[in-house]
Design an enzyme around this catalytic site. Structure first.
Site, PDB file in Angstrom:
ATOM      1  N   HIS A  32       0.792  -1.218   0.000  1.00  0.00           N
ATOM      2  CA  HIS A  32       0.000   0.000   0.000  1.00  0.00           C
ATOM      3  C   HIS A  32       0.835   1.285   0.000  1.00  0.00           C
ATOM      4  O   HIS A  32       0.315   2.368  -0.286  1.00  0.00           O
ATOM      5  CB  HIS A  32      -0.914  -0.018   1.228  1.00  0.00           C
ATOM      6  CG  HIS A  32      -2.044   0.959   1.174  1.00  0.00           C
ATOM      7  ND1 HIS A  32      -2.362   1.686   0.044  1.00  0.00           N
ATOM      8  CD2 HIS A  32      -2.941   1.344   2.105  1.00  0.00           C
ATOM      9  CE1 HIS A  32      -3.407   2.461   0.288  1.00  0.00           C
ATOM     10  NE2 HIS A  32      -3.776   2.283   1.532  1.00  0.00           N
TER      11      HIS A  32
ATOM     12  N   TYR B 218     -12.018   6.790  10.131  1.00  0.00           N
ATOM     13  CA  TYR B 218     -11.230   7.306   9.002  1.00  0.00           C
ATOM     14  C   TYR B 218     -11.772   6.722   7.701  1.00  0.00           C
ATOM     15  O   TYR B 218     -12.056   5.521   7.619  1.00  0.00           O
ATOM     16  CB  TYR B 218      -9.766   6.916   9.182  1.00  0.00           C
ATOM     17  CG  TYR B 218      -8.886   7.096   7.964  1.00  0.00           C
ATOM     18  CD1 TYR B 218      -8.202   8.285   7.747  1.00  0.00           C
ATOM     19  CD2 TYR B 218      -8.715   6.060   7.044  1.00  0.00           C
ATOM     20  CE1 TYR B 218      -7.386   8.444   6.629  1.00  0.00           C
ATOM     21  CE2 TYR B 218      -7.895   6.209   5.923  1.00  0.00           C
ATOM     22  CZ  TYR B 218      -7.236   7.400   5.722  1.00  0.00           C
ATOM     23  OH  TYR B 218      -6.438   7.555   4.624  1.00  0.00           O
TER      24      TYR B 218
ATOM     25  N   THR C   9      -4.771  10.462  -1.541  1.00  0.00           N
ATOM     26  CA  THR C   9      -6.023  10.534  -0.792  1.00  0.00           C
ATOM     27  C   THR C   9      -5.957  11.640   0.248  1.00  0.00           C
ATOM     28  O   THR C   9      -4.879  12.092   0.629  1.00  0.00           O
ATOM     29  CB  THR C   9      -6.313   9.209  -0.043  1.00  0.00           C
ATOM     30  OG1 THR C   9      -5.289   8.967   0.932  1.00  0.00           O
ATOM     31  CG2 THR C   9      -6.419   8.034  -0.997  1.00  0.00           C
TER      32      THR C   9
END
Length: 620
Positions: A253, A392, A405
């Site tokens: 990620h 979140y 993001t």
């Protein structure tokens, strides 16, 4: 095909409502690896950061099989300076040839890594075309080392490299590969097992396949890990395929976000459907009657010119990756798998496939689907624990150069009021729905701000990092209790999916948290919830009960009259469900089904999630 188009700069760009998105992340999708860094010298305050390395010339794929004890690689693309009639980075092998390569690999796997005989894949240390065979040494699941703390993995990696030049070359082959194809000898029995296998692999012990050659003195009866959890290489993009054909993606990620991986999966799925459509219509229509999703140029090595000695210009045969593992690293492998076993044993993953309604029902009631799901997660936690906690949700900002993001915080005052009102025995149905709409409206407003780059989380974090890098005193704000509570994210959530996926999920980010991935489909809602030592199944049960409650209230004619809202599609929704059921049954028989398309539906928040399809004008 996807990698070929990307390397040739021919991949269609991402678009959102007519605007093109930044494609910078795709440069790190293939041929990249997260390289661990060891601790700094004694006395220094912090550990060196990992480095993400990417090889733009990569043309090969690494295959993990045999329970993580066997590693191979093969060429799938031509080089950037291809000749012999092929273009740079053209696809070099056909689907049938890939199937033959993988069958060759599986037939040469020893399973437990024991010695064997017979011809097959060549050693990566041998010359092209040299005879190979099964490894003569005990193989070890090197990939399990990637689950260690990063500094420990860095030390093990350095020990491998300094022990043998063969190990250094093997690591370079893995690091530079387009991706890792994982072949799991495993059949998930449920959606929960499938989701867990794609997240961290299965857990299974055996007394048969022990580690040999280490410095540890272990009894012969010592159990060793043989689950799919050791058949992984977490530093890279992994495409995982189970024995029954169940497939998934596990990606690193730090370099890419979920929407980038989703584009890859979606295009692969769509191209497979198109290929099937071609196969059943080829006697009726021309091949180009149905446009290809991935129109990559295929220049098969087997069909093009060969060298003077008759060999192909490019060797696409599978070759074995061999390590010479020193005793100290063998011991680290054992400790890595025992530590991983603890983590898996304490992790619970539960999938919820809620099929009573989906996006069509939610939008028919003038609600944003994404905000609706966020409210459901907040409510489930509040109902179970009586608390509002930090939550979140990432919001895509790829409309900006190098955008990734921004954080959206769902725990707003409106969300807290909604949870309190909905759980109150004194609140009327109209009070509950009014509080729900208020919470959704506030969530939608904040999502819109985040999507426009007007959030606060990334800005504040950048200021903190800037202070650290410049050796400045960290502002007291970043040591405050509000900042600590905000960043102790108990509910980490993300919306990433479309009809090509069944589930999307990830682990919790704090020990007492939940990781909630979800996919919003037209007539169903799919959640994948994970936690450590918490009541995951009970949380999912409460979540499902809330979804039922919302449906019952919004479908109640008396409640609707009091709320003075437009009546939901009701009978029409039931008819849509019936049609969708028929389409699903038909698609299972092999025929692709496509619904009507139109411009994206603009929800209340003027924000749509990537990959969602809109309703037709008639349904709208």
């Amino acid at each position: 095909k996807f990698a070929s188009l990307l390397k040739q700069n021919e991949l269609a760009p991402d678009e959102f409502r007519g605007s093109r998105m930044c494609m910078g992340q795709y440069k790190k999708l293939f041929g990249g690896a997260r390289i661990p860094s060891a601790d700094d010298a004694p006395g220094e305050q912090r550990r060196r950061r990992d480095v993400f390395e990417s090889d733009e010339t990569s043309t090969h794929v690494v295959v993990l099989a045999g329970g993580g004890r066997e590693m191979f690689y093969f060429r799938g693309l031509w080089n950037g300076d291809a000749d012999g009639g092929a273009g740079p980075f053209d696809v070099a092998v056909s689907e049938a040839e890939i199937a033959e390569i993988l069958q060759n690999i599986l037939s040469n796997c020893t399973g437990s890594g024991s010695a064997g005989t017979g011809g097959g894949a060549a050693d990566h240390e041998k010359a092209s075309g040299a005879p190979g065979g099964r490894s003569s040494k005990k193989s070890h699941p090197i990939g399990v080392l990637t689950t260690l703390p990063r500094s420990d993995w860095a030390n093990a990696r350095n020990a491998l490299r300094t022990h043998s030049g063969k190990n250094d070359r093997a690591l370079k082959i893995i690091d530079s590969a387009l991706f890792v194809l994982v072949l799991d000898d495993y059949r998930p029995g449920t959606a929960d097992e499938a989701a867990a296998n794609m997240l961290h692999g299965s857990y299974s012990l055996s007394e048969v396949d022990g580690l040999k050659g280490g410095g540890l003195s272990l009894p012969k009866s010592t159990q060793h890990q043989v689950g799919t959890c050791i058949n992984r290489w977490y530093d890279k993009l992994q495409l995982i395929v189970c024995q029954d054909g169940t497939a998934g993606v596990n990606f690193e990620h730090s370099s890419i976000d979920g929407q980038t991986a989703l584009r890859l999966v979606s295009d692969i799925f769509a191209d497979t459907v198109i290929s099937f459509a071609h196969s059943i219509t080829k006697t009726i229509y021309k091949h180009d009657a149905i446009p290809s999703i991935l129109p990559a140029k295929i220049s098969l090595v087997s069909k093009l010119a060969k060298k003077a000695d008759g060999r192909p210009l490019v060797n696409t045969s599978p070759r074995r990756i061999v390590f010479d593992v020193p005793p100290g690293v063998v011991d680290m492998i054992f400790y890595a798998e025992t530590s991983l076993g603890d983590k898996i044993s304490s992790t619970d993953t539960v999938a919820l496939e809620y099929k009573k309604y989906g996006k069509l029902f939610i939008t028919s009631n003038k609600m944003s689907p994404d905000s609706f799901i966020q409210a459901s997660v907040m409510l489930a936690y509040y109902r179970l624990y009586g608390k509002i906690v930090s939550a979140y949700e990432p919001v895509m900002t790829k409309r900006y150069l190098h955008g990734r993001t921004e954080a959206m915080r769902s725990a707003t005052p409106a969300a807290a009021t909604f949870c309190e009102t909905w759980c109150s025995r004194f609140a009327s149905p109209e009070d509950k729905v009014r509080a729900l709409r208020d919470a959704l409206g506030e969530h939608s407003r904040l999502v819109g701000e985040a999507a426009r780059g007007m959030g606060v989380d990334r800005h504040l974090y950048a200021l903190k990092c800037t202070a650290e890098r410049r050796g400045m005193a960290c502002p007291k704000f970043f040591e405050s209790e509000p900042w600590r509570v905000l960043n102790h994210t108990v509910l980490s959530t993300s919306n990433c999916g479309n009809p090509s996926l069944r589930h999307f999920g990830f682990g919790s980010v704090v020990p007492d948290g939940f990781g909630v991935g979800y996919i919003i489909k037209d007539n169903s809602l799919h959640y994948s919830v994970s936690s450590k030592n918490r009541q995951t199944g009970r949380f999912v049960n409460v979540l499902a009960c809330y979804l039922d409650e919302v449906h019952d209230i919004l479908e109640d004619p008396l409640a609707l009259a009091k709320l003075k809202v437009i009546e939901p599609i009701g009978r029409m929704n039931s008819m849509t469900n019936s049609i969708n059921s028929f389409a699903t049954k038909k698609s299972k028989s092999g025929s692709p089904t496509n619904g009507p398309t139109s411009a994206p539906l603009h929800y209340m928040d003027n924000f749509d999630t990537y990959g969602e399809t809109s309703m037709s004008k008639g349904q709208r």
